[in-house]
Design a protein around this motif. Structure first.
Motif, PDB file in Angstrom:
ATOM      1  N   ALA B 289     -35.418 -53.665 -30.988  1.00 30.75           N
ATOM      2  CA  ALA B 289     -34.154 -52.919 -30.864  1.00 30.75           C
ATOM      3  C   ALA B 289     -33.353 -53.488 -29.697  1.00 30.75           C
ATOM      4  O   ALA B 289     -33.903 -53.844 -28.668  1.00 30.75           O
ATOM      5  CB  ALA B 289     -34.467 -51.439 -30.629  1.00 30.75           C
ATOM      6  N   LEU B 290     -32.033 -53.609 -29.911  1.00 27.47           N
ATOM      7  CA  LEU B 290     -31.185 -54.247 -28.893  1.00 27.47           C
ATOM      8  C   LEU B 290     -30.186 -53.265 -28.308  1.00 27.47           C
ATOM      9  O   LEU B 290     -29.700 -52.366 -28.999  1.00 27.47           O
ATOM     10  CB  LEU B 290     -30.405 -55.416 -29.519  1.00 27.47           C
ATOM     11  CG  LEU B 290     -31.227 -56.517 -30.181  1.00 27.47           C
ATOM     12  CD1 LEU B 290     -30.300 -57.513 -30.856  1.00 27.47           C
ATOM     13  CD2 LEU B 290     -32.115 -57.220 -29.164  1.00 27.47           C
ATOM     14  N   THR B 291     -29.886 -53.420 -27.030  1.00 23.13           N
ATOM     15  CA  THR B 291     -28.773 -52.657 -26.444  1.00 23.13           C
ATOM     16  C   THR B 291     -27.521 -53.519 -26.385  1.00 23.13           C
ATOM     17  O   THR B 291     -26.413 -53.025 -26.259  1.00 23.13           O
ATOM     18  CB  THR B 291     -29.101 -52.182 -25.013  1.00 23.13           C
ATOM     19  OG1 THR B 291     -29.536 -53.313 -24.263  1.00 23.13           O
ATOM     20  CG2 THR B 291     -30.174 -51.121 -25.017  1.00 23.13           C
ATOM     21  N   GLU B 292     -27.703 -54.853 -26.450  1.00 21.04           N
ATOM     22  CA  GLU B 292     -26.539 -55.733 -26.409  1.00 21.04           C
ATOM     23  C   GLU B 292     -26.810 -56.989 -27.219  1.00 21.04           C
ATOM     24  O   GLU B 292     -27.890 -57.593 -27.136  1.00 21.04           O
ATOM     25  CB  GLU B 292     -26.206 -56.103 -24.952  1.00 21.04           C
ATOM     26  CG  GLU B 292     -24.847 -56.759 -24.806  1.00 21.04           C
ATOM     27  CD  GLU B 292     -24.535 -57.160 -23.372  1.00 21.04           C
ATOM     28  OE1 GLU B 292     -25.239 -56.693 -22.451  1.00 21.04           O
ATOM     29  OE2 GLU B 292     -23.608 -57.959 -23.192  1.00 21.04           O
ATOM     30  N   PHE B 293     -25.818 -57.380 -28.020  1.00 15.75           N
ATOM     31  CA  PHE B 293     -25.875 -58.644 -28.748  1.00 15.75           C
ATOM     32  C   PHE B 293     -24.436 -59.117 -28.774  1.00 15.75           C
ATOM     33  O   PHE B 293     -23.636 -58.707 -29.596  1.00 15.75           O
ATOM     34  CB  PHE B 293     -26.409 -58.413 -30.170  1.00 15.75           C
ATOM     35  CG  PHE B 293     -26.681 -59.705 -30.916  1.00 15.75           C
ATOM     36  CD1 PHE B 293     -27.923 -60.342 -30.806  1.00 15.75           C
ATOM     37  CD2 PHE B 293     -25.706 -60.271 -31.734  1.00 15.75           C
ATOM     38  CE1 PHE B 293     -28.173 -61.523 -31.503  1.00 15.75           C
ATOM     39  CE2 PHE B 293     -25.956 -61.455 -32.422  1.00 15.75           C
ATOM     40  CZ  PHE B 293     -27.197 -62.077 -32.311  1.00 15.75           C
ATOM     41  N   HIS B 294     -24.105 -59.942 -27.772  1.00 14.01           N
ATOM     42  CA  HIS B 294     -22.679 -60.196 -27.543  1.00 14.01           C
ATOM     43  C   HIS B 294     -22.396 -61.690 -27.478  1.00 14.01           C
ATOM     44  O   HIS B 294     -23.043 -62.427 -26.761  1.00 14.01           O
ATOM     45  CB  HIS B 294     -22.269 -59.536 -26.221  1.00 14.01           C
ATOM     46  CG  HIS B 294     -20.860 -59.841 -25.822  1.00 14.01           C
ATOM     47  ND1 HIS B 294     -19.786 -59.147 -26.304  1.00 14.01           N
ATOM     48  CD2 HIS B 294     -20.357 -60.773 -24.987  1.00 14.01           C
ATOM     49  CE1 HIS B 294     -18.673 -59.649 -25.789  1.00 14.01           C
ATOM     50  NE2 HIS B 294     -19.002 -60.641 -24.977  1.00 14.01           N
ATOM     51  N   LEU B 295     -21.409 -62.116 -28.298  1.00 16.01           N
ATOM     52  CA  LEU B 295     -20.990 -63.515 -28.283  1.00 16.01           C
ATOM     53  C   LEU B 295     -19.565 -63.598 -27.752  1.00 16.01           C
ATOM     54  O   LEU B 295     -18.674 -62.923 -28.238  1.00 16.01           O
ATOM     55  CB  LEU B 295     -21.040 -64.069 -29.712  1.00 16.01           C
ATOM     56  CG  LEU B 295     -20.711 -65.553 -29.879  1.00 16.01           C
ATOM     57  CD1 LEU B 295     -21.790 -66.420 -29.267  1.00 16.01           C
ATOM     58  CD2 LEU B 295     -20.543 -65.888 -31.358  1.00 16.01           C
ATOM     59  N   GLY B 296     -19.377 -64.387 -26.696  1.00 17.23           N
ATOM     60  CA  GLY B 296     -18.019 -64.513 -26.144  1.00 17.23           C
ATOM     61  C   GLY B 296     -17.777 -65.923 -25.645  1.00 17.23           C
ATOM     62  O   GLY B 296     -18.700 -66.739 -25.605  1.00 17.23           O
ATOM     63  N   LEU B 297     -16.502 -66.200 -25.259  1.00 21.77           N
ATOM     64  CA  LEU B 297     -16.201 -67.511 -24.685  1.00 21.77           C
ATOM     65  C   LEU B 297     -16.905 -67.629 -23.341  1.00 21.77           C
ATOM     66  O   LEU B 297     -16.957 -66.682 -22.577  1.00 21.77           O
ATOM     67  CB  LEU B 297     -14.696 -67.655 -24.461  1.00 21.77           C
ATOM     68  CG  LEU B 297     -13.853 -67.996 -25.680  1.00 21.77           C
ATOM     69  CD1 LEU B 297     -12.380 -67.965 -25.312  1.00 21.77           C
ATOM     70  CD2 LEU B 297     -14.231 -69.370 -26.225  1.00 21.77           C
ATOM     71  N   SER B 298     -17.420 -68.821 -23.054  1.00 19.55           N
ATOM     72  CA  SER B 298     -18.097 -69.006 -21.783  1.00 19.55           C
ATOM     73  C   SER B 298     -17.109 -68.878 -20.643  1.00 19.55           C
ATOM     74  O   SER B 298     -16.019 -69.437 -20.688  1.00 19.55           O
ATOM     75  CB  SER B 298     -18.719 -70.402 -21.709  1.00 19.55           C
ATOM     76  OG  SER B 298     -19.749 -70.507 -22.646  1.00 19.55           O
ATOM     77  N   SER B 299     -17.490 -68.169 -19.612  1.00 14.86           N
ATOM     78  CA  SER B 299     -16.677 -68.126 -18.414  1.00 14.86           C
ATOM     79  C   SER B 299     -17.238 -69.166 -17.456  1.00 14.86           C
ATOM     80  O   SER B 299     -18.303 -69.729 -17.679  1.00 14.86           O
ATOM     81  CB  SER B 299     -16.763 -66.744 -17.783  1.00 14.86           C
ATOM     82  OG  SER B 299     -18.076 -66.517 -17.363  1.00 14.86           O
ATOM     83  N   LEU B 300     -16.498 -69.401 -16.381  1.00 18.21           N
ATOM     84  CA  LEU B 300     -16.981 -70.335 -15.366  1.00 18.21           C
ATOM     85  C   LEU B 300     -18.357 -69.895 -14.870  1.00 18.21           C
ATOM     86  O   LEU B 300     -19.249 -70.702 -14.633  1.00 18.21           O
ATOM     87  CB  LEU B 300     -15.993 -70.377 -14.201  1.00 18.21           C
ATOM     88  CG  LEU B 300     -16.378 -71.284 -13.045  1.00 18.21           C
ATOM     89  CD1 LEU B 300     -16.475 -72.720 -13.490  1.00 18.21           C
ATOM     90  CD2 LEU B 300     -15.383 -71.145 -11.910  1.00 18.21           C
TER      91      LEU B 300
END
Lengths: 267, 325
Positions: B289-300
């Motif tokens: 079970a997951l609390t977060e599964f997040h894909l986003g643009l890489s930040s610095l």
């Protein structure tokens, strides 16, 4: 190993003509600043107006027996004192530009490195002329009797030459200090005692011996005496000579120091 | 070293007292391209730009700009460079038009030419309507555009932009990017420093990542993204004990990349988001079970996490640098 070479005019040092033009452009910027903020002129007229009114109408009677006699004596002194105070703004202005990054832009341009400082000093001479006009104008309204009109023009000229030279003290402080407030504090601590221990406001013969000894050589005494001589009464030649000697001496010491500090600041 | 480098540095080093602001930096920018220098606050970006723009001298090493040595031939270098620093180089009391005309006059243009050049730049930078307003009345984006315009009065062939969009909103940032692209299309070489991976990705032909005064990675945006992942995936299992299982599953799906375990979550830079459904299925099959599964643009921040295994430090290096001056 050789990188692409961009064809550039081979300049080692901008010519004198170009430097003069750059200094004038820098001065033009300062004039445009005054055009957009004319209150600055009112601002810098307030304290000399106040000084003149207070000195003449509060101290005048006791100092010289009558306010009109004291006005004849003190106006030249107040003009000298105010000119010295005014040079402080050269330092605070340079300090502000240095901290805001305006000088970084200047230093990336193909212009003489001294142009920004020289331009600021040059433009501030307008404020000197403005101030002497305001003080002399108010003095005349108060009943001041001008020795000769030519003397007034000559006084303005001497004042500008002296201010041009001693502005470098202010430039030095503006470059070295880390805030405008510090420039003001330094300037105040030096200028206040310097101008009061002179012949600007009182006859130095009334001072105790040790103070007289200093007051006699104080550059403010010579400048105040020169102003007094040209505007109302008293000798001109000797104080004028000493005024120029001091101006030359101060310039010779502080201008190179200021330029050196300015170059170091940029390391 | 190639014949076509507009900017070249060799072992460029700068010390401020004990602080090593820049440490043996070797970089090159090909003529007509954008070199992006990516790094956090205090990495040495401004120090480098100031030296290349001849505002300060290196402690060691050399650099050539337009083929000229920045120390020996500084006067020549200044005839063809432009600089837009982090701090405003415009006079707030002067109008936009006066600011540009002033630079033109300084550069020795006759008044008429200086006026014409000012008008031209104001139009090009979409500032014509605000030409007669004092710069202090400008918005942040307008002020940056004016600042950039001021550095272009003398038509520089090589332009230094030190964090040109820091503090701007996305729209103003996009406008500035468009202007920079236009300049590059006209043949200008640009060295751009930035804290945003996206900005370097958008504008730069080559990127150098710097940290603590050292170059830690270089390459084209594509190469760099292949190395660090253009996107960042963050997975946090509900139960801390399953962290290792999750890491193994992620590593199996992205064999070329190194997942980082930190603060109860797995972070990994990824290039192929097509693998996401398969990874989600893997996790589901194991009953995690997951609390977060997040894909986003890489930040610095994530670039640094991948390259150095630690996050960027929001330390006071910049201020130390300032104080050291």
């Amino acid at each position: 190993m050789t990188a692409a070479t961009i064809e550039a005019p081979v300049i080692h040092r901008p010519g004198l003509g170009a430097t003069v033009s750059q200094v004038l452009s820098m001065a033009w910027r300062q004039m445009v600043r005054i055009k957009h903020n004319p209150f600055e002129l009112v601002d810098l007229s307030l304290s000399p107006i106040m000084f003149l009114l207070l000195f003449v109408y509060v101290f005048g009677g006791q100092m010289a027996g009558s306010t009109s006699d004291y006005l004849q004596y003190v106006l030249g002194g107040l003009i000298a004192q105010n000119a010295i105070f005014l040079t402080m703004y050269t330092g605070t202005g340079i300090n502000a530009d240095l901290r805001k990054g305006v000088y970084d832009r200047f230093r990336s341009l193909p212009i003489a490195r001294s142009a920004p400082l020289a331009g600021k000093i040059f433009a501030d001479m307008f404020k000197q002329v403005w101030s002497i006009v305001v003080m002399l104008g108010l003095g005349l309204l108060m009943g001041f009797e001008l020795r000769t009109v030519a003397g007034a023009f000559l006084a303005a000229l001497v004042l500008v030459v002296f201010a041009l030279a001693i502005s470098w003290i202010s430039v030095l402080m503006g470059v070295v200090a880390d805030s405008e407030e510090k420039v003001q504090i330094y300037a105040f601590v030096i200028i206040m005692p310097l101008t009061f221990t002179s012949s600007a406001f009182v006859d130095i013969n009334t001072m105790p011996g040790f103070m007289q000894a200093w007051a006699k050589v104080n550059p403010v005494t010579h400048l105040a005496d020169t102003m007094r001589g040209l505007l109302s009464f008293g000798p001109i030649t000797e104080p004028l000579m000493w005024t120029f000697v001091w101006a030359a001496g101060i310039f010779a010491v502080t201008a190179p120091l200021a330029m050196r500090a300015y170059k170091r600041k940029m390391v | 070293m190639s014949q076509d480098n507009a900017i070249e540095t060799e072992g460029l080093t700068k010390h401020f007292g004990d602080l090593v602001a820049l440490d043996h930096v070797d970089l090159a920018a090909r003529t007509g391209t954008v070199l992006g220098v990516l790094g956090p606050n205090g990495a040495g970006k401004t120090t480098m730009v100031r030296m290349l723009a001849t505002l300060s001298e290196p402690t060691a090493g050399t650099a050539r700009v337009g083929g000229y040595d920045i120390v020996k031939d500084g006067a020549q270098v200044r005839t063809f460079i432009g600089l837009t620093g982090q701090f405003a180089g415009v006079d707030e009391l002067l109008t936009g038009e006066e600011n540009l005309r002033f630079i033109g006059r300084l550069l020795g243009m006759p008044t008429r030419d200086a006026k014409a050049r000012a008008r031209e730049l104001l139009a090009q930078f979409n500032l014509s309507d605000a030409a007669e307003k004092p710069a202090k009345a400008y918005s942040g984006g307008m002020r940056r555009r004016l600042d950039l315009a001021a550095s272009l009065v003398g038509r520089p062939r090589i332009l230094f932009l030190d964090e040109p969009t820091t503090g701007l909103d996305p729209r103003a940032r996009g406008e500035l990017w468009g202007l920079v692209r236009g300049l590059v299309a006209d043949g200008t070489t640009v060295l751009l420093t930035t804290q945003y991976l996206e900005e370097a990705d958008q504008l730069a032909h080559e990127i150098a990542v710097i940290d603590h005064g050292k170059v830690i990675a270089t390459g084209t945006p594509t190469q760099l993204k292949a190395k660090i992942g253009g996107q960042s995936l963050r997975i946090q299992p509900e139960e801390h004990g399953q962290l290792d299982t999750v890491r193994d599953l992620v590593a199996a799906r992205f064999p070329d990349l190194e997942p980082v375990v930190e603060a109860g979550a797995i972070t990994i830079g990824v290039n192929d988001d097509g693998i996401m459904p398969a990874l989600a299925a893997d996790l589901r099959d194991r009953g995690i079970a997951l609390t977060e599964f997040h894909l986003g643009l890489s930040s610095l921040d994530e670039v640094f996490l991948t390259l150095t295994g630690r996050r960027t430090e929001t330390d006071d290096a910049d201020e130390t640098e300032e104080a050291a001056k």
